[in-house]
Each structure stands twice: as structure tokens, then as C-alpha cells.
Design an enzyme around this catalytic site. Structure first.
Site, PDB file in Angstrom:
ATOM      1  N   LYS A 171       2.005   2.169  -5.046  1.00 52.45           N
ATOM      2  CA  LYS A 171       2.633   1.638  -6.263  1.00 52.45           C
ATOM      3  C   LYS A 171       1.806   1.952  -7.493  1.00 52.45           C
ATOM      4  CE  LYS A 171       3.016  -2.623  -4.604  1.00 52.45           C
ATOM      5  NZ  LYS A 171       2.899  -2.464  -3.165  1.00 52.45           N
ATOM      6  N   ASP A 219       0.811  -1.219   0.000  1.00 53.31           N
ATOM      7  CA  ASP A 219       0.000   0.000   0.000  1.00 53.31           C
ATOM      8  C   ASP A 219       0.844   1.267   0.000  1.00 53.31           C
ATOM      9  OD1 ASP A 219      -2.280  -1.738   0.334  1.00 53.31           O
ATOM     10  OD2 ASP A 219      -1.710  -1.864   2.437  1.00 53.31           O
ATOM     11  N   GLN A 255       2.209  -6.317  -3.302  1.00 56.75           N
ATOM     12  CA  GLN A 255       2.629  -6.425  -1.900  1.00 56.75           C
ATOM     13  C   GLN A 255       3.999  -5.733  -1.725  1.00 56.75           C
ATOM     14  OE1 GLN A 255       1.518  -9.786  -3.305  1.00 56.75           O
ATOM     15  NE2 GLN A 255      -0.448  -8.848  -2.996  1.00 56.75           N
ATOM     16  N   GLY A 314      -4.118  -4.496  -4.564  1.00 57.97           N
ATOM     17  CA  GLY A 314      -5.087  -3.466  -4.930  1.00 57.97           C
ATOM     18  C   GLY A 314      -4.337  -2.231  -5.361  1.00 57.97           C
ATOM     19  N   HIS A 315      -4.403  -1.906  -6.629  1.00 57.84           N
ATOM     20  CA  HIS A 315      -3.693  -0.733  -7.124  1.00 57.84           C
ATOM     21  C   HIS A 315      -4.708   0.306  -7.608  1.00 57.84           C
ATOM     22  CE1 HIS A 315       0.216  -3.204  -7.935  1.00 57.84           C
ATOM     23  NE2 HIS A 315      -0.073  -3.065  -6.668  1.00 57.84           N
TER      24      HIS A 315
END
Ligand code: IMP
Length: 429
Positions: free
Chosen positions: A16, A13, A223, A40-41
Site C-alpha cells: 500500500k 503488506d 492492514q 508499516g508503510h
């Protein structure tokens, strides 16, 4: 021009999505090499916000996206994500997305086992995303995974499902969880086959050709190093190698094809899920970071734990992750805090450490050793040049560079892609 790999330098988080999006506009191919839909991006493009979990970020910028063999792929999650971005006007098809034929699949048994095991662990739970990531990687190294290419061979698929269910139903039975029947799983996979197989190919060949013709490739990590299955805060980690070295194995390219490794780090630290976090703040400063930084998980919506920047840990991530440069994000979240702390080492049972030891007991006992720095009152939000930053903010960034032993090459000052201060072009190597 070199290729670039982007990896997280903390516990995920770090922002990225924005950095990858910024770099993707200058790459021709964007490759995911590990993780799955636990990632989750978030990408903000004009008035659209895309929340991607499995799709390589480059597809948003009209680039070719590749899902490498190092990823664990949930077919339903992929098709749902393709439909979701499709509703936002972004067409994903085999024209702009290719998936390695040897990619292991996440089946409904995997999240079921993930959740049953977490429930059985009680207070000792890992705090996984519940997406079946761990069980799917276990099946891969246990040599019983169903891979994308198996969908083209119904007989192979049927025989492999027998092996898989023999293993999983024994575990589910032991955990008191419902077991799975073969036929509905087989029928579902055969129904998915025509939708998924058009994306399948030997992506290593395409990447080899890209290398030979000097196409710029961006390897998009998910990650972060402290969640790496070997180098992270084990067992409170994800189940893949998140270090840059895995970009080669997880995509099918040579290690020397990776190029520059950009580590993304927040100007403070956050973590979701359980596990050690030496600089965690349980006071109003920590709550303030969470509120101003909007620290809620993209995938699970869980509030993130917040704390001071841990330079000792990021230095470790720089070394084991192969990071050559840092992209520092969310500096603006620190605006207005009068006194900032940076962790430079740990005191563990009376002994000083300049690294986080691997043993779980030592990690849990680690007390941060802080260096105090002056904060700043001016806003850094949206700054696009170093000259716009207050002197104390520049000093803070410079001190981080010294402590983590890597240069800050990008500074991100808002979720907007263009609110980025470029100090060195990562594609220039
Ligand atoms: P898993 O990857 O679902 O098995 O979860 C293992 C650990 O990794 C948990 O602490 C999760 O919160 C964490 N994790 C997994 N994916 C992400 C991510 O994309 N960002 C931050 N933490 C993650």
C-alpha cells in the site's frame, strides 16, 4: 475529480505504501482513518527509504497529513516517528500534520495488556504486533479511553485515568502482570500535552471544507479486509474495521465523500501472525516467494507466510470492502515460476464453497480449489507498460480480474514509484 480510498484486499503488506505514495503526489490531503502504529508503510523516494507507521504517507510528498479519530494513537510512537523522519530531512509540524481532537490514545498499559494476554493464550495467540492496538480499541468502545483532547483538561484526565486503571489493573493482576501507578502516567501525559496539543483540531471541519472546495483527498487504509474485525478471519484479525466504509466514520466525513475505492492485492498471498491461510505453501515455492518478495514484516521483522493468489478471498474483499478497482503489486516476484496456481474456491468437509465461511472451524478446514496457469520466464521487473509484459503475465492478470470481479487499474512492478503501469486513473473516479 473524485476522492480515493486505498485499502488492503488480503491480509496486509500488499504494498500500500508505494501505491499511496504514488497517489499522494496527486492529492492535497492524505488521511489515516483506522489502525495505529501496527501498520508499516515503506516508501522509497530517490535514495531515501521512509518506514512510516503512524504518519499519513502524504507528508513525505509535502501534502497535509491528517490522523483521523478512527486511529489509535501512541504519543511516544508518533513523536519518535516525527524525530526519525526529521533525521532524514523531513520536517513534520502542525503545518503539515493535523490530528483529530477525539482520537483515542494508546498508553503504556495497552501494550502491557496486549503482551500479557498473548502470553496467556499460549499456542492460541493471535500473533498481534504487541503495540496495544486491541486493548486501546476496547477502551474506546468501553467508553474509558483517554483522547487527545483530554490532555488539555488536567482534571478530566486525572479522573479518566482512575477509571482506566481500575479496569486495567484488575486485568493485569489477574494475568499476573505488573500493575500501573496513576501518578507517573499522569505526569507523562501532562508532559506530552504541550508537544501534542498543537496538532489537535476538529479535523472533520477541515475535511468538510476540503469537500466544499473540491480538494482531492486520499484516505489511506492500514492492514486489510481479511484482518477486518467484522469481515476478516476472526479472531485472527486486528481490532478495527479496515473496509472502505470506515473511512467515513474514522475521519468524520460523509460516506459519499469517499469516492473510488482502490484495493491493493499482491500477485500472490502473504500473512503475518496466526490464523487460517488456505493457499499457504510450506514448500520451496513458498520459500522462494518469501525470499524474492523480501517478505519480512516492516513493524516486527517477522517472516511472512507465503502462498498462491486466493481469488476467492480477494473477490470477497472486493464485495465487503467496497473495492471498485485493484492495484496489483509484486507481479515480478512470480517471474520464472513455470506453473502458477490461483485459488477459485474451497472444499470444506466435502462441500464446495465460493466464499470463506465465517466459522473458525470451517476456515481452518478450508482446502483450496486451484486453477493452474502457465507462468513466464521473462522478467517483468520495472515494466512500465502492458506491452512490456509477457503474454502469460497479461493472461494471469486478466484471469485475476475475471475471478475477483474488479478491474486491475494499476500494476506495480518494482518498489520504485514510477515502475507502475496505469490502466485507469483512480482520481478520475
Ligand atoms: P494487532 O493489530 O497488533 O492487534 O494484530 C492483529 C493481527 O493483525 C495480527 O495477525 C497482526 O500480524 C496483523 N496485523 C496488524 N497490523 C498489520 C499490518 O500492518 N500488516 C499486516 N498484518 C498486520
Amino acid at each position: 475529480m473524485a476522492n480515493v480510498a486505498v485499502i488492503g484486499a488480503q491480509w496486509g503488506d500488499e504494498g500500500k505504501g508505494k501505491v499511496v505514495d504514488w497517489l499522494a503526489s496527486r492529492a492535497e490531503i492524505v488521511v489515516r482513518f483506522q489502525g495505529g502504529h501496527n501498520a508499516g508503510h515503506t516508501l522509497v523516494v530517490g535514495d531515501q527509504t521512509y518506514k512510516l507507521s503512524l504518519l499519513p504517507s502524504g507528508v513525505v510528498r509535502g501534502k497535509l497529513g491528517i490522523i483521523g479519530n478512527g486511529v489509535v494513537l501512541d504519543p511516544d510512537a508518533l513523536l519518535a516517528e516525527i524525530a526519525k523522519v526529521g533525521a532524514q530531512g523531513l520536517k513534520v509540524s502542525p503545518e503539515n500534520l493535523r490530528i483529530a481532537e477525539n482520537t483515542p490514545l494508546i498508553l503504556p498499559v495497552h501494550p502491557a495488556l496486549d503482551k500479557a494476554r498473548e502470553a496467556a493464550r499460549g499456542d492460541a495467540k493471535i500473533g498481534t504486533t504487541g503495540r496495544g492496538i486491541g486493548p486501546a480499541y476496547e477502551d474506546k468502545v468501553g467508553r474509558r479511553a483517554i483522547r487527545l483532547c483530554d490532555l488539555a483538561e488536567p482534571e478530566t484526565l486525572s479522573a479518566k485515568l482512575d477509571q482506566l486503571l481500575l479496569h486495567h489493573n484488575a486485568l493485569l493482576r489477574g494475568l499476573g502482570a505488573p500493575q500501573f501507578q496513576k501518578q507517573p502516567l499522569l505526569d507523562a501525559l501532562l508532559a506530552l500535552a504541550p508537544k501534542l496539543l498543537p496538532y489537535s483540531e476538529a479535523v472533520w471541519e477541515r475535511l468538510d471544507e476540503a469537500h466544499a472546495t473540491n480538494k482531492r483527498v486520499l484516505f489511506e487504509g492500514a492492514q486489510a479486509v481479511m484482518l477486518d474485525v467484522d469481515h476478516g478471519t476472526y479472531p485472527y484479525v486486528t481490532s478495527s474495521n479496515t473496509v472502505a466504509g470506515n473511512a467515513a466514520a474514522g475521519a468524520g466525513v460523509a460516506p459519499n465523500a469517499i469516492g473510488m475505492v482502490l484495493g491493493i492485492a499482491k500477485a500472490y498471498t502473504t500473512r503475518v501472525g496466526s490464523g487460517p491461510f488456505p493457499t499457504e505453501l510450506h514448500d520451496e515455492i513458498g520459500q522462494g516467494l518469501g525470499a524474492r518478495g523480501r517478505e519480512f514484516g516492516t513493524v516486527t521483522g517477522r517472516p511472512r507466510r507465503c502462498g498462491w493468489f486466493d481469488a476467492c478471498m480477494v473477490r470477497q474483499a472486493v464485495k465487503v470492502g467496497g473495492i471498485n478497482g485493484i492495484a496489483l503489486t509484486k507481479l515480478d516476484v512470480l517471474d520464472g515460476i513455470t506453473e502458477l496456481k490461483i485459488c477459485t474456491g474451497y472444499s470444506i468437509n466435502g462441500q464446495v464453497f465460493k466464499r470463506l465461511p465465517a466459522a473458525a472451524g470451517a476456515q481452518a478446514a478450508a482446502q483450496p480449489i486451484y486453477e493452474v496457469m502457465e507462468g513466464w520466464t521473462q522478467s517483468t521487473y520495472g515494466a512500465r507498460s502492458y506491452a512490456e509484459l509477457p503474454a502469460a503475465a497479461v493472461k494471469y492478470v486478466r484471469r485475476i480480474e475475471e475471478l475477483v470481479e474488479a478491474p486491475v487499474v494499476l500494476l506495480s512492478t518494482s518498489p520504485e514509484r514510477d515502475d507502475t503501469i496505469t490502466l485507469r486513473d483512480p482520481f478520475a473516479g
